[in-house]
Design an enzyme around this catalytic site. Structure first.
Site, PDB file in Angstrom:
ATOM      1  N   VAL A   1      11.738   7.004   8.872  1.00 60.06           N
ATOM      2  CA  VAL A   1      11.629   6.728  10.465  1.00 60.06           C
ATOM      3  C   VAL A   1      12.792   6.119  10.694  1.00 60.06           C
ATOM      4  O   VAL A   1      13.528   6.429  11.756  1.00 60.06           O
ATOM      5  CB  VAL A   1      10.303   6.343  10.914  1.00 60.06           C
ATOM      6  N   GLY A   2      12.941   4.979  10.149  1.00 60.26           N
ATOM      7  CA  GLY A   2      14.028   3.950  10.426  1.00 60.26           C
ATOM      8  C   GLY A   2      15.685   4.774  10.339  1.00 60.26           C
ATOM      9  O   GLY A   2      16.479   4.390  11.251  1.00 60.26           O
TER      10      GLY A   2
ATOM     11  N   ASP B   1      16.581  -3.375   5.217  1.00 65.27           N
ATOM     12  CA  ASP B   1      15.296  -3.029   4.532  1.00 65.27           C
ATOM     13  C   ASP B   1      15.464  -4.130   3.647  1.00 65.27           C
ATOM     14  O   ASP B   1      16.238  -4.766   3.194  1.00 65.27           O
ATOM     15  CB  ASP B   1      15.493  -1.651   3.979  1.00 65.27           C
TER      16      ASP B   1
ATOM     17  N   ARG C   1       0.657   6.275   5.525  1.00 63.04           N
ATOM     18  CA  ARG C   1      -0.641   6.696   5.160  1.00 63.04           C
ATOM     19  C   ARG C   1      -0.378   7.616   3.980  1.00 63.04           C
ATOM     20  O   ARG C   1       0.323   8.564   4.050  1.00 63.04           O
ATOM     21  CB  ARG C   1      -1.453   7.351   6.460  1.00 63.04           C
TER      22      ARG C   1
ATOM     23  N   ARG D   1      -5.241   5.256   9.462  1.00 63.25           N
ATOM     24  CA  ARG D   1      -4.134   4.295   9.996  1.00 63.25           C
ATOM     25  C   ARG D   1      -4.837   2.770   9.795  1.00 63.25           C
ATOM     26  O   ARG D   1      -4.179   1.998   9.453  1.00 63.25           O
ATOM     27  CB  ARG D   1      -3.887   4.369  11.350  1.00 63.25           C
TER      28      ARG D   1
ATOM     29  N   VAL E   1       6.839   0.170  15.808  1.00 61.23           N
ATOM     30  CA  VAL E   1       6.308   1.895  15.134  1.00 61.23           C
ATOM     31  C   VAL E   1       5.306   1.839  13.826  1.00 61.23           C
ATOM     32  O   VAL E   1       4.615   2.497  13.754  1.00 61.23           O
ATOM     33  CB  VAL E   1       7.402   2.347  14.804  1.00 61.23           C
ATOM     34  N   THR E   2       5.413   0.633  13.170  1.00 64.43           N
ATOM     35  CA  THR E   2       4.455   0.708  11.906  1.00 64.43           C
ATOM     36  C   THR E   2       3.066   0.721  12.268  1.00 64.43           C
ATOM     37  O   THR E   2       2.612   0.083  13.443  1.00 64.43           O
ATOM     38  CB  THR E   2       4.749  -0.883  11.343  1.00 64.43           C
ATOM     39  N   ASN E   3       2.291   1.258  11.615  1.00 63.56           N
ATOM     40  CA  ASN E   3       0.848   1.726  11.687  1.00 63.56           C
ATOM     41  C   ASN E   3      -0.064   0.635  11.065  1.00 63.56           C
ATOM     42  O   ASN E   3       0.345   0.228  10.104  1.00 63.56           O
ATOM     43  CB  ASN E   3       0.461   3.155  11.262  1.00 63.56           C
TER      44      ASN E   3
ATOM     45  N   HIS F   1      -3.133   5.039  19.137  1.00 61.41           N
ATOM     46  CA  HIS F   1      -2.585   5.970  18.280  1.00 61.41           C
ATOM     47  C   HIS F   1      -3.519   6.163  16.834  1.00 61.41           C
ATOM     48  O   HIS F   1      -3.139   5.667  16.209  1.00 61.41           O
ATOM     49  CB  HIS F   1      -1.004   5.536  18.096  1.00 61.41           C
TER      50      HIS F   1
HETATM   51  P1  A3D Z   1       9.041   4.818   4.529  1.00 58.45           P
HETATM   52  O1  A3D Z   1      10.067   5.886   4.615  1.00 58.45           O
HETATM   53  O2  A3D Z   1       8.282   4.315   3.624  1.00 58.45           O
HETATM   54  O3  A3D Z   1       9.948   3.454   5.126  1.00 58.45           O
HETATM   55  C1  A3D Z   1       9.227   2.292   5.214  1.00 58.45           C
HETATM   56  C2  A3D Z   1      10.345   1.323   4.826  1.00 58.45           C
HETATM   57  O4  A3D Z   1      10.120  -0.151   5.227  1.00 58.45           O
HETATM   58  C3  A3D Z   1      10.881   1.132   3.538  1.00 58.45           C
HETATM   59  O5  A3D Z   1      12.083   1.439   3.212  1.00 58.45           O
HETATM   60  C4  A3D Z   1      10.363  -0.161   2.956  1.00 58.45           C
HETATM   61  O6  A3D Z   1      11.089  -0.673   1.923  1.00 58.45           O
HETATM   62  C5  A3D Z   1      10.396  -0.911   4.326  1.00 58.45           C
HETATM   63  N1  A3D Z   1      10.052  -2.159   4.216  1.00 58.45           N
HETATM   64  C6  A3D Z   1       8.575  -2.666   3.930  1.00 58.45           C
HETATM   65  N2  A3D Z   1       8.676  -4.056   3.909  1.00 58.45           N
HETATM   66  C7  A3D Z   1       9.758  -4.244   4.694  1.00 58.45           C
HETATM   67  C8  A3D Z   1      10.213  -5.676   5.089  1.00 58.45           C
HETATM   68  N3  A3D Z   1       9.526  -6.846   5.042  1.00 58.45           N
HETATM   69  N4  A3D Z   1      11.313  -5.808   5.683  1.00 58.45           N
HETATM   70  C9  A3D Z   1      12.056  -4.943   5.724  1.00 58.45           C
HETATM   71  N5  A3D Z   1      11.561  -3.517   5.428  1.00 58.45           N
HETATM   72  C10 A3D Z   1      10.379  -3.552   4.710  1.00 58.45           C
HETATM   73  O7  A3D Z   1       7.953   4.827   5.904  1.00 58.45           O
HETATM   74  P2  A3D Z   1       8.238   5.713   7.306  1.00 58.45           P
HETATM   75  O8  A3D Z   1       9.573   5.225   7.761  1.00 58.45           O
HETATM   76  O9  A3D Z   1       8.158   7.139   7.338  1.00 58.45           O
HETATM   77  O10 A3D Z   1       7.335   4.701   8.178  1.00 58.45           O
HETATM   78  C11 A3D Z   1       7.411   3.489   8.423  1.00 58.45           C
HETATM   79  C12 A3D Z   1       6.005   3.163   9.117  1.00 58.45           C
HETATM   80  O11 A3D Z   1       6.104   3.784  10.482  1.00 58.45           O
HETATM   81  C13 A3D Z   1       4.771   3.355   8.580  1.00 58.45           C
HETATM   82  O12 A3D Z   1       3.818   2.051   8.956  1.00 58.45           O
HETATM   83  C14 A3D Z   1       4.370   4.605   9.364  1.00 58.45           C
HETATM   84  O13 A3D Z   1       2.955   4.727   9.284  1.00 58.45           O
HETATM   85  C15 A3D Z   1       4.828   4.502  10.628  1.00 58.45           C
HETATM   86  N6  A3D Z   1       4.841   5.553  11.662  1.00 58.45           N
HETATM   87  C16 A3D Z   1       4.306   5.589  12.908  1.00 58.45           C
HETATM   88  C17 A3D Z   1       4.521   6.528  13.655  1.00 58.45           C
HETATM   89  C18 A3D Z   1       3.898   6.347  15.209  1.00 58.45           C
HETATM   90  O14 A3D Z   1       3.788   7.634  15.753  1.00 58.45           O
HETATM   91  C19 A3D Z   1       3.277   5.193  15.493  1.00 58.45           C
HETATM   92  C20 A3D Z   1       5.109   7.813  13.269  1.00 58.45           C
HETATM   93  C21 A3D Z   1       5.703   7.892  11.937  1.00 58.45           C
HETATM   94  C22 A3D Z   1       5.503   6.529  11.084  1.00 58.45           C
END
Ligand code: A3D
Length: 306
Positions: free
Chosen positions: A11-12, A31, A80, A86, A116-118, A173
């Site tokens: 997502v980031g 990150d 997840r 969640r 955004v984090t769940n 959510h």
């Molecule tokens: P992912 O691709 O795993 O990326 C998460 C990143 O966070 C990884 O690169 C980790 O290394 C990094 N990270 C962990 N701890 C730290 C920290 N202390 N400081 C900096 N970076 C760190 O996951 P994603 O990108 O798919 O999703 C990220 C989060 O967003 C998760 O909690 C998902 O559940 C959530 N999310 C929410 C929605 C909503 O609609 C609310 C949608 C999609 C994802």
């Protein structure tokens, strides 16, 4: 303008790409995993000559780079796994969020924080409490994605363009999501003029399970194309001070009869972040559902670290 994205996973990094292409701001991608933000940033940089556009993007594994950011997006944390709710993510992500928010509190006191984090509503609440920021400064992206999902399913069902649909979803959510057919219209005409109750119910259920459906199909990770688009649409409204109303997780202090909870409601957004919480005229059934979701969040808030 400086926008920092903490968490350079799916997502980031996709949010960074979309933001870069919008040309809204200088972007910092952070990150905790050494090299990850840097690698993604080099890759994003390499697209500049192809796109013929010189956006500024910088990477770091040092969170102090977020200093004096105008907007901070938190996408750090675990996603997840199939079958995981969640809420099960709560404990691990709460620890990650707390650490990050303590840094934000020190380094970027005037920033607007988009969580955004769940589990989204609980992490938004935690971010607000840990930073001690004003409530307009902290919001969660969750139900704007759910709203897009609802609209998309309606558009597919009726074979009409998405742009004709004004959908409305409030609540958490997660399991307490509340798509509102009464506040959903197609070119101003109520949804029930187009679909019968059974079909609407089917679409509501599909909307509510869409996230898990994607998680199950992917097998590893969760959605990121639509989430990143939803994040960037919120950022654009704030950065351009557009005063548009979008569903986000906001801290309620009596609105909708709910206190001391972050939950998804329509809000007018602008350069100050949340500039107004819009109170829909809910009927008893809708209000009861929203109040019940808020009460469940209230129970889970007790599990958050202090
Ligand atoms: P992912 O691709 O795993 O990326 C998460 C990143 O966070 C990884 O690169 C980790 O290394 C990094 N990270 C962990 N701890 C730290 C920290 N202390 N400081 C900096 N970076 C760190 O996951 P994603 O990108 O798919 O999703 C990220 C989060 O967003 C998760 O909690 C998902 O559940 C959530 N999310 C929410 C929605 C909503 O609609 C609310 C949608 C999609 C994802």
């Amino acid at each position: 303008m400086k926008i920092s994205i903490i968490g350079s996973g799916n997502v980031g990094s996709l949010t960074a790409m979309r933001l870069a292409q919008e040309g809204l701001a200088d972007i910092i991608l952070v990150d905790i995993v050494k090299g990850l933000a840097q690698g993604r940033t080099l890759d994003l940089e390499d697209a500049r000559p192809i796109l013929k556009y010189n956006y500024n993007i910088k990477a770091s594994d040092d969170i102090s780079e977020i200093k004096n950011s105008d907007i901070i997006v938190i996408t750090a944390g675990l996603t997840r796994k199939p079958g995981m709710t969640r809420e099960e993510l709560l404990n691990k992500n709460a620890q990650i969020l707390k650490e990050i928010c303590l840094k934000i509190k020190k380094l970027a006191t005037r920033s607007i924080v988009i969580v955004v984090t769940n589990p989204l509503d609980l992490m938004t609440y935690l971010a607000l409490k840990v930073t001690g920021f004003k409530r307009n400064q902290v919001l969660g992206m969750g139900i704007s994605l759910d709203t897009a999902r609802f609209a998309n399913l309606i558009a597919k069902e009726l074979n009409i363009p998405n742009t004709d649909i004004e959908a409305c979803v409030i609540g958490t959510h997660g399991e307490g999501m509340l798509p509102l057919p009464r506040f959903t219209s197609i070119k101003g005409v109520a949804l029930d003029e187009f679909l019968d109750d059974k079909k609407i119910e089917e679409l509501l259920n599909k909307t509510m399970s869409r996230g898990l459906e994607i998680v199950s199909l992917l097998g590893n990770g969760s959605a990121y194309f639509a989430p990143s688009a939803a994040i960037v649409s919120i950022i654009k409204v704030i950065a351009k001070d557009e005063k548009r109303t979008i569903g986000i997780s906001a801290y309620l202090n009596g609105e909708y009869g709910i206190k001391d909870i972050c939950i998804g409601v329509p809000c007018r957004l602008g350069k100050e972040g949340i500039e107004k919480i819009i109170e829909l005229d809910l009927n008893k059934k809708e209000q009861d559902k929203l109040s019940n979701s808020a009460a469940s969040l209230g129970q889970l808030i007790k599990q958050l670290p202090s």
